[in-house]
Design an enzyme around this catalytic site. Sequence first.
Site, PDB file in Angstrom:
ATOM      1  N   CYS A 117       1.097  -0.940   0.216  1.00 28.96           N
ATOM      2  CA  CYS A 117      -0.112  -0.174   0.043  1.00 28.96           C
ATOM      3  C   CYS A 117       1.026   1.473   0.141  1.00 28.96           C
ATOM      4  O   CYS A 117       0.397   2.274  -1.288  1.00 28.96           O
ATOM      5  CB  CYS A 117      -0.595   0.287   1.029  1.00 28.96           C
ATOM      6  SG  CYS A 117      -1.985   1.250   1.247  1.00 28.96           S
ATOM      7  N   CYS A 118       1.665   0.785   0.879  1.00 34.19           N
ATOM      8  CA  CYS A 118       3.152   2.080   0.975  1.00 34.19           C
ATOM      9  C   CYS A 118       3.112   2.536  -0.714  1.00 34.19           C
ATOM     10  O   CYS A 118       4.048   4.104  -0.799  1.00 34.19           O
ATOM     11  CB  CYS A 118       4.031   2.294   2.070  1.00 34.19           C
ATOM     12  SG  CYS A 118       3.184   2.486   4.054  1.00 34.19           S
ATOM     13  N   CYS A 202      -0.831   9.086   7.047  1.00 36.78           N
ATOM     14  CA  CYS A 202      -2.073   8.760   6.217  1.00 36.78           C
ATOM     15  C   CYS A 202      -3.572   8.970   7.881  1.00 36.78           C
ATOM     16  O   CYS A 202      -2.507   8.381   9.109  1.00 36.78           O
ATOM     17  CB  CYS A 202      -2.163   7.720   5.775  1.00 36.78           C
ATOM     18  SG  CYS A 202      -1.450   7.900   3.300  1.00 36.78           S
ATOM     19  N   CYS A 206      -3.509   4.370  10.456  1.00 39.46           N
ATOM     20  CA  CYS A 206      -1.689   4.612  10.269  1.00 39.46           C
ATOM     21  C   CYS A 206      -1.026   5.392  10.710  1.00 39.46           C
ATOM     22  O   CYS A 206      -0.019   5.498  11.170  1.00 39.46           O
ATOM     23  CB  CYS A 206      -1.743   5.224   8.396  1.00 39.46           C
ATOM     24  SG  CYS A 206      -2.498   3.199   7.154  1.00 39.46           S
ATOM     25  N   CYS A 231       7.837   3.830   5.309  1.00 43.59           N
ATOM     26  CA  CYS A 231       7.165   2.795   4.246  1.00 43.59           C
ATOM     27  C   CYS A 231       7.839   3.390   2.518  1.00 43.59           C
ATOM     28  O   CYS A 231       6.965   3.022   2.134  1.00 43.59           O
ATOM     29  CB  CYS A 231       6.099   4.418   4.240  1.00 43.59           C
ATOM     30  SG  CYS A 231       6.756   6.045   3.662  1.00 43.59           S
TER      31      CYS A 231
HETATM   32  S1  SF4 Z   1       0.822   5.091   5.141  1.00 43.57           S
HETATM   33 FE1  SF4 Z   1      -1.169   3.223   6.100  1.00 43.57          FE
HETATM   34  S2  SF4 Z   1      -3.016   4.195   3.801  1.00 43.57           S
HETATM   35 FE2  SF4 Z   1      -0.656   5.324   3.996  1.00 43.57          FE
HETATM   36  S3  SF4 Z   1       0.664   4.265   2.392  1.00 43.57           S
HETATM   37 FE3  SF4 Z   1       0.643   3.371   3.562  1.00 43.57          FE
HETATM   38  S4  SF4 Z   1      -0.281   1.731   4.627  1.00 43.57           S
HETATM   39 FE4  SF4 Z   1      -1.499   2.692   2.423  1.00 43.57          FE
END
Ligand code: SF4
Length: 244
Positions: A117-118, A202, A206, A231
């Site tokens: 996701c990151c 985020c 998170c 991340c």
């Molecule tokens: S902080 Fe959370 S929502 Fe944002 S990109 Fe990373 S995993 Fe995804």
Amino acid sequence: MDYHSLIKRWTALPAQDLLDEIFTSYGTRAALGTSFQKTGLVAIDLLSRHRQDFRVFTIDTGRLFPETHAYMQAISERYRLALEVFSSDANDVADLLATSPYGEYLFLESAALRQECCYVRKVLPRNKALRTLDVWLTGVRKDQSSFRGTLRKVEVIEFEGRPILKVMPLFDWTQEQIDDYIRKRDLPVHPLYAKGFATIGCQAPCTTPSLPGEAPRNGRWRWEKSGLKECSLHLDKFDDGAGI
Ligand code: SF4
């Protein structure tokens, strides 16, 4: 280019001198990447004291706090920034969400999906910015986490087959120095600091408010056991310049 000597010289320069030299030498091939936390604010303010023509970019992950969008707008107006906003391609996000029944919250399913996701929401947009740069400035500081303490103020990263200088102009500043600068210059900070956040990324879960006495980055991804509060934006392969 003799990166080794350049890194040595830039590492020794105070933040203001370093910022001045970079933007004088590299112009629009340099940019400050910021998520509008305190260190980024100080870097923008330092830059604005000597010039108006500096590039600033940010990453819109699609899951930022509403307060972040409002604050970005306010700071852009205050400093007359032509803020560049990089985001993921819609297809990439749709493909990502389709990999898990959790959908938008797929990061809760596994550490690998959280990193994915990151990667899609942060690293891919960041890469769009890097394609336009020879020097990437960030607001990372060594006192933000034990991992960040192992980084270097100036690094050469290898990106898509070419070197890019990654510079953290405020790397050596402590949180006290940052807060002191903000107080003396009477700068408006992101409103979520007043709600207990020490790091802002985020939306929940998170990023969460800090607990008393904990390291700022502990507010990220609290459910994960690994302890790596990163991340991937700052996990690039780096070099001391000697071999480039
Ligand atoms: S902080 Fe959370 S929502 Fe944002 S990109 Fe990373 S995993 Fe995804």
